[in-house]
Design a protein around this motif. Structure first.
Motif, PDB file in Angstrom:
ATOM      1  N   LYS A 124      25.878  30.034  41.300  1.00  0.00           N
ATOM      2  CA  LYS A 124      24.961  30.637  40.325  1.00  0.00           C
ATOM      3  C   LYS A 124      25.386  32.034  39.903  1.00  0.00           C
ATOM      4  CE  LYS A 124      21.104  27.996  42.068  1.00  0.00           C
ATOM      5  NZ  LYS A 124      19.900  28.007  42.871  1.00  0.00           N
ATOM      6  N   THR A 125      26.155  32.710  40.744  1.00  0.00           N
ATOM      7  CA  THR A 125      26.575  34.075  40.422  1.00  0.00           C
ATOM      8  C   THR A 125      28.103  34.178  40.546  1.00  0.00           C
ATOM      9  OG1 THR A 125      26.542  34.985  42.670  1.00  0.00           O
ATOM     10  CG2 THR A 125      24.423  34.912  41.467  1.00  0.00           C
ATOM     11  N   SER A 126      28.628  35.321  40.180  1.00  0.00           N
ATOM     12  CA  SER A 126      30.069  35.548  40.301  1.00  0.00           C
ATOM     13  C   SER A 126      30.433  36.253  41.606  1.00  0.00           C
ATOM     14  CB  SER A 126      30.566  36.363  39.097  1.00  0.00           C
ATOM     15  OG  SER A 126      29.953  37.642  39.114  1.00  0.00           O
ATOM     16  N   ALA A 127      29.519  36.284  42.555  1.00  0.00           N
ATOM     17  CA  ALA A 127      29.768  36.996  43.817  1.00  0.00           C
ATOM     18  C   ALA A 127      31.012  36.491  44.535  1.00  0.00           C
ATOM     19  CB  ALA A 127      28.551  36.896  44.739  1.00  0.00           C
ATOM     20  N   MET A 128      31.229  35.188  44.554  1.00  0.00           N
ATOM     21  CA  MET A 128      32.410  34.664  45.247  1.00  0.00           C
ATOM     22  C   MET A 128      33.693  35.008  44.494  1.00  0.00           C
ATOM     23  SD  MET A 128      31.796  33.527  48.202  1.00  0.00           S
ATOM     24  CE  MET A 128      33.389  32.819  48.523  1.00  0.00           C
ATOM     25  N   LEU A 129      33.655  35.067  43.167  1.00  0.00           N
ATOM     26  CA  LEU A 129      34.833  35.489  42.414  1.00  0.00           C
ATOM     27  C   LEU A 129      35.178  36.938  42.758  1.00  0.00           C
ATOM     28  CD1 LEU A 129      34.090  33.920  38.919  1.00  0.00           C
ATOM     29  CD2 LEU A 129      35.787  33.168  40.604  1.00  0.00           C
ATOM     30  N   GLN A 130      34.166  37.767  42.885  1.00  0.00           N
ATOM     31  CA  GLN A 130      34.393  39.153  43.298  1.00  0.00           C
ATOM     32  C   GLN A 130      34.963  39.197  44.715  1.00  0.00           C
ATOM     33  OE1 GLN A 130      34.163  41.772  41.395  1.00  0.00           O
ATOM     34  NE2 GLN A 130      33.151  40.846  39.655  1.00  0.00           N
ATOM     35  N   TRP A 131      34.453  38.334  45.591  1.00  0.00           N
ATOM     36  CA  TRP A 131      34.948  38.284  46.967  1.00  0.00           C
ATOM     37  C   TRP A 131      36.419  37.865  46.983  1.00  0.00           C
ATOM     38  CZ3 TRP A 131      36.882  34.448  50.158  1.00  0.00           C
ATOM     39  CH2 TRP A 131      36.985  34.781  51.516  1.00  0.00           C
ATOM     40  N   TYR A 132      36.756  36.810  46.236  1.00  0.00           N
ATOM     41  CA  TYR A 132      38.164  36.375  46.150  1.00  0.00           C
ATOM     42  C   TYR A 132      39.048  37.521  45.654  1.00  0.00           C
ATOM     43  CZ  TYR A 132      37.073  31.351  46.535  1.00  0.00           C
ATOM     44  OH  TYR A 132      36.677  30.120  46.954  1.00  0.00           O
ATOM     45  N   ALA A 133      38.616  38.192  44.617  1.00  0.00           N
ATOM     46  CA  ALA A 133      39.402  39.297  44.057  1.00  0.00           C
ATOM     47  C   ALA A 133      39.605  40.391  45.100  1.00  0.00           C
ATOM     48  CB  ALA A 133      38.721  39.847  42.804  1.00  0.00           C
ATOM     49  N   GLY A 134      38.569  40.684  45.855  1.00  0.00           N
ATOM     50  CA  GLY A 134      38.687  41.680  46.909  1.00  0.00           C
ATOM     51  C   GLY A 134      39.694  41.288  47.973  1.00  0.00           C
ATOM     52  N   ARG A 135      39.664  40.018  48.383  1.00  0.00           N
ATOM     53  CA  ARG A 135      40.622  39.563  49.395  1.00  0.00           C
ATOM     54  C   ARG A 135      42.042  39.580  48.817  1.00  0.00           C
ATOM     55  NH1 ARG A 135      36.384  40.225  50.496  1.00  0.00           N
ATOM     56  NH2 ARG A 135      37.432  42.171  50.913  1.00  0.00           N
ATOM     57  N   MET A 136      42.197  39.195  47.560  1.00  0.00           N
ATOM     58  CA  MET A 136      43.524  39.193  46.938  1.00  0.00           C
ATOM     59  C   MET A 136      44.076  40.610  46.856  1.00  0.00           C
ATOM     60  SD  MET A 136      42.915  36.402  43.920  1.00  0.00           S
ATOM     61  CE  MET A 136      44.585  36.425  43.276  1.00  0.00           C
ATOM     62  N   SER A 137      43.225  41.567  46.550  1.00  0.00           N
ATOM     63  CA  SER A 137      43.698  42.945  46.420  1.00  0.00           C
ATOM     64  C   SER A 137      44.140  43.514  47.763  1.00  0.00           C
ATOM     65  CB  SER A 137      42.624  43.832  45.785  1.00  0.00           C
ATOM     66  OG  SER A 137      41.538  44.002  46.678  1.00  0.00           O
ATOM     67  N   GLU A 138      43.673  42.931  48.865  1.00  0.00           N
ATOM     68  CA  GLU A 138      44.049  43.388  50.200  1.00  0.00           C
ATOM     69  C   GLU A 138      45.249  42.633  50.768  1.00  0.00           C
ATOM     70  OE1 GLU A 138      40.466  42.699  52.362  1.00  0.00           O
ATOM     71  OE2 GLU A 138      39.469  44.471  51.565  1.00  0.00           O
ATOM     72  N   ALA A 139      45.754  41.643  50.050  1.00  0.00           N
ATOM     73  CA  ALA A 139      46.857  40.822  50.560  1.00  0.00           C
ATOM     74  C   ALA A 139      48.095  41.679  50.796  1.00  0.00           C
ATOM     75  CB  ALA A 139      47.176  39.696  49.587  1.00  0.00           C
ATOM     76  N   ILE A 140      48.793  41.392  51.886  1.00  0.00           N
ATOM     77  CA  ILE A 140      49.988  42.151  52.231  1.00  0.00           C
ATOM     78  C   ILE A 140      51.252  41.433  51.777  1.00  0.00           C
ATOM     79  CG2 ILE A 140      51.351  43.039  54.158  1.00  0.00           C
ATOM     80  CD1 ILE A 140      48.634  43.392  55.636  1.00  0.00           C
ATOM     81  N   HIS A 141      51.322  40.127  52.008  1.00  0.00           N
ATOM     82  CA  HIS A 141      52.547  39.393  51.722  1.00  0.00           C
ATOM     83  C   HIS A 141      52.468  38.525  50.473  1.00  0.00           C
ATOM     84  CE1 HIS A 141      54.260  40.758  55.446  1.00  0.00           C
ATOM     85  NE2 HIS A 141      53.191  40.348  56.088  1.00  0.00           N
TER      86      HIS A 141
END
Length: 119
Positions: free
Chosen positions: A63-80
């Protein structure tokens, strides 16, 4: 696209999802009997970092874009690396992460995607 799923719990969750999806009514409704509700009952939105290594199943629609924001946050923290599949388009939060990444291969993919969308 096909996937080989060797984890019993993950395979069961995918089967349950597809069985629910097969009975979903056409169109998007938020009347308490939609795929949005089913998905959010099966996997509430995630917050913050997750334990690694780990495996999580997260379905859509939501219903919301909260999970898209969560995915983006995890992607921005990716190291490899980041490996993901977008079914229809790259969402704005994820596109912003890809644009900010200095990796020329990823930047090229985003540019090609944009060019294909503008035709």
């Amino acid at each position: 696209v096909g996937h080989v799923v060797r984890d019993h719990d993950v395979a069961r969750r995918f089967l349950d999802y597809w069985n629910a999806l097969s009975t979903d009514r056409p169109g998007r409704s938020h009347d308490g009997d939609s795929m949005d509700d089913y998905v959010e009952q099966q996997q509430p939105d995630l917050f913050g970092r997750i334990v690694s290594p780990s495996m999580h199943v997260v379905f859509s629609p939501r219903k919301t874009s909260a999970m898209l924001q969560w995915y983006a946050g995890r992607m921005s923290e990716a190291i490899h690396s980041v490996h993901f599949t977008e079914a229809f388009s790259i969402s704005q939060p994820i596109a912003e992460v890809l644009k900010a990444n200095p990796n020329p291969i990823e930047a090229d993919l985003v540019a090609k995607f944009r060019k294909s969308r503008s035709v």
